[in-house]
Scaffold this motif. Structure first.
Motif, PDB file in Angstrom:
ATOM      1  N   THR A 228       0.855  -1.189   0.000  1.00  0.00           N
ATOM      2  CA  THR A 228       0.000   0.000   0.000  1.00  0.00           C
ATOM      3  C   THR A 228       0.894   1.244   0.000  1.00  0.00           C
ATOM      4  OG1 THR A 228      -0.043   0.248   2.398  1.00  0.00           O
ATOM      5  CG2 THR A 228      -1.696  -1.230   1.427  1.00  0.00           C
ATOM      6  N   VAL A 229       0.301   2.355  -0.333  1.00  0.00           N
ATOM      7  CA  VAL A 229       1.061   3.614  -0.305  1.00  0.00           C
ATOM      8  C   VAL A 229       1.506   3.922   1.124  1.00  0.00           C
ATOM      9  CG1 VAL A 229       0.919   6.104  -0.687  1.00  0.00           C
ATOM     10  CG2 VAL A 229      -0.092   4.536  -2.346  1.00  0.00           C
ATOM     11  N   GLN A 230       0.624   3.634   2.078  1.00  0.00           N
ATOM     12  CA  GLN A 230       0.975   3.915   3.480  1.00  0.00           C
ATOM     13  C   GLN A 230       2.173   3.067   3.929  1.00  0.00           C
ATOM     14  OE1 GLN A 230      -0.125   6.519   5.139  1.00  0.00           O
ATOM     15  NE2 GLN A 230      -1.312   6.960   3.293  1.00  0.00           N
ATOM     16  N   GLU A 231       2.254   1.844   3.427  1.00  0.00           N
ATOM     17  CA  GLU A 231       3.413   1.001   3.764  1.00  0.00           C
ATOM     18  C   GLU A 231       4.696   1.560   3.139  1.00  0.00           C
ATOM     19  OE1 GLU A 231       1.350  -3.393   4.273  1.00  0.00           O
ATOM     20  OE2 GLU A 231       1.786  -2.642   2.279  1.00  0.00           O
ATOM     21  N   ILE A 232       4.582   2.032   1.923  1.00  0.00           N
ATOM     22  CA  ILE A 232       5.757   2.614   1.262  1.00  0.00           C
ATOM     23  C   ILE A 232       6.237   3.842   2.059  1.00  0.00           C
ATOM     24  CG2 ILE A 232       6.570   3.787  -0.858  1.00  0.00           C
ATOM     25  CD1 ILE A 232       6.224   0.776  -1.256  1.00  0.00           C
ATOM     26  N   LYS A 233       5.247   4.635   2.478  1.00  0.00           N
ATOM     27  CA  LYS A 233       5.569   5.837   3.266  1.00  0.00           C
ATOM     28  C   LYS A 233       6.256   5.435   4.581  1.00  0.00           C
ATOM     29  CE  LYS A 233       2.524   9.685   2.778  1.00  0.00           C
ATOM     30  NZ  LYS A 233       1.250  10.275   3.101  1.00  0.00           N
ATOM     31  N   PHE A 234       5.721   4.419   5.196  1.00  0.00           N
ATOM     32  CA  PHE A 234       6.236   3.946   6.489  1.00  0.00           C
ATOM     33  C   PHE A 234       7.653   3.376   6.323  1.00  0.00           C
ATOM     34  CE2 PHE A 234       6.141   1.013  10.211  1.00  0.00           C
ATOM     35  CZ  PHE A 234       5.904   1.971  11.182  1.00  0.00           C
ATOM     36  N   LEU A 235       7.836   2.597   5.262  1.00  0.00           N
ATOM     37  CA  LEU A 235       9.175   2.051   4.982  1.00  0.00           C
ATOM     38  C   LEU A 235      10.169   3.190   4.764  1.00  0.00           C
ATOM     39  CD1 LEU A 235       8.284  -0.831   2.475  1.00  0.00           C
ATOM     40  CD2 LEU A 235       9.482  -1.114   4.660  1.00  0.00           C
ATOM     41  N   ALA A 236       9.705   4.216   4.056  1.00  0.00           N
ATOM     42  CA  ALA A 236      10.563   5.369   3.776  1.00  0.00           C
ATOM     43  C   ALA A 236      10.953   6.069   5.077  1.00  0.00           C
ATOM     44  CB  ALA A 236       9.844   6.328   2.836  1.00  0.00           C
TER      45      ALA A 236
END
Ligand SMILES: C[S@@+](CC[C@H](N)C(=O)[O-])C[C@H]1O[C@@H](n2cnc3c(N)ncnc32)[C@H](O)[C@@H]1O
Length: 343
Positions: free
Chosen positions: A299-307
């Motif tokens: 998800t986009v939120q996961e990508i954001k969180f990983l970042a």
């Protein structure tokens, strides 16, 4: 599924091939597939790669020429040009000189950038030996200068006098020379979805952050987030897509991406996608393979969180290789995330 077509060409789900199982379903002759392929960059000139039926395929990635044919609907020139545009837009005026590609496959994007004036170093990394050898051959066929030292064991990267350097490695554990100096790291065609576990994804982001220079960019192409949330994977047909690639007058490559009963696990977010690739001559099948592909849907939120957890920052989300197309645009059919290592 949200089957938004871009220019009538592409579906959003033609992404990752990660083969866990693979079996030959037809084995009728020993005709070389490549000998019949026409009008395709991968087969426009004679190839050392012979995709004969006597060679049992383990994964599509072990057959890079077949892989390239299957995905030849892409406009690589446009994607390379987008990379330059996106870099100019988000890099605050600094020049694009050092690039790294993760999961490069045939390294078409890397090869395109390696031929761009001003770019001094492009490192293309892949885990698969066959892909790297094929990438080497493709680059040389297109006039690139690479000299390959004789490998003692396994794949040996080309001499560093060339702008393009091919490296065998895992995108969640790589450790390259020139750490901290890359202007841009890219990862195309849903390759990041090969990382099924959170730890692997996080390690990959950590490696990326270490290898980028301050202010450098990560470009990540993934499925459009709508694909995950529109119910297609669970209640629809799994996003099945079918396309053909002509291989001369009577032959064609038929790719079936997804099947009706493909399993999507909503807990792990892993889609088990059935992929079949067949070479047809008229009505008869000369070669067929079917495999199950595992794709972790991020998800986009996961990508954001990983970042956030690894020293990167999500800057922008595009829906096509066009700076004017965001995710909600009617032409958006994939997601191209642009992340930055803060200066
Ligand atoms: C979908 S293909 C994409 C290839 C290329 N980026 C393109 O756009 O055509 C994924 C590639 O990632 C490679 N790959 C898969 N897992 C990998 C890993 N953990 N580390 C590095 N490469 C990996 C595969 O060998 C394959 O060449």
């Amino acid at each position: 599924m949200l089957s938004r077509q871009a220019g009538g060409l592409i579906c959003r789900n033609r992404l990752v091939i990660d083969v866990r199982t693979c079996r030959i379903i037809y084995n009728h002759s020993s005709t070389s597939v490549k000998a019949h392929a026409e009008g395709n960059a991968a087969t426009s000139t004679s190839s050392p790669f012979q995709y004969t039926l006597s060679k049992e395929p383990k994964t599509l990635y072990d057959h890079p020429e077949l892989y390239e044919m299957a995905f030849s609907y892409r406009d690589i020139k446009k994607e390379v040009s987008f990379l330059r545009d996106v870099y100019s837009k988000h890099s605050e005026g600094s020049l694009l000189q050092n690039v790294l590609e993760l999961g490069c496959g045939p390294a078409l994007h890397s090869s395109g950038l390696a031929r761009t004036p001003g770019i001094s170093r492009v490192v293309a990394l892949d885990i698969n030996d066959e892909m790297l050898k094929y990438a080497q051959w493709r680059y040389e066929q297109a006039g690139g200068k690479i000299s390959l030292p004789k490998p003692k064991k396994g794949f040996a990267p080309p001499a560093l006098s060339s702008p393009l350097s091919l490296v065998q490695g895992d995108m969640s554990t790589f450790d390259l020379k020139g750490k901290g100096s890359f202007d841009m790291i890219m990862c195309w065609l849903g390759t990041f979805s090969h990382l099924l576990e959170n730890d692997q994804a996080s390690q990959c982001f950590q490696r990326v952050a270490e290898h980028l220079r301050p202010g450098g960019l990560l470009i990540l192409e993934l499925a459009h987030p709508g694909d995950l949330f529109d119910g297609t994977y669970i209640i629809g047909d799994g996003g099945k897509e079918v396309w053909e690639v002509p291989l001369g007058e009577t032959r064609k490559l038929l790719v079936e991406w997804g099947a009706e009963f493909d399993n999507f696990d909503p807990v792990t977010q892993i889609l088990h996608r059935t992929v079949s690739v067949n070479i047809l001559n008229g009505d008869s099948v000369e070669l067929g393979m079917e495999e199950v592909v595992m794709q972790r849907q991020y998800t986009v939120q996961e990508i954001k969180f990983l970042a956030q957890g690894n020293g990167l920052q999500l800057l922008e989300l595009y829906g096509e290789t066009d700076l004017g197309v965001d995710l909600s645009h009617e032409e958006a059919y994939r997601m191209i995330a642009v992340l930055k290592k803060p200066s």
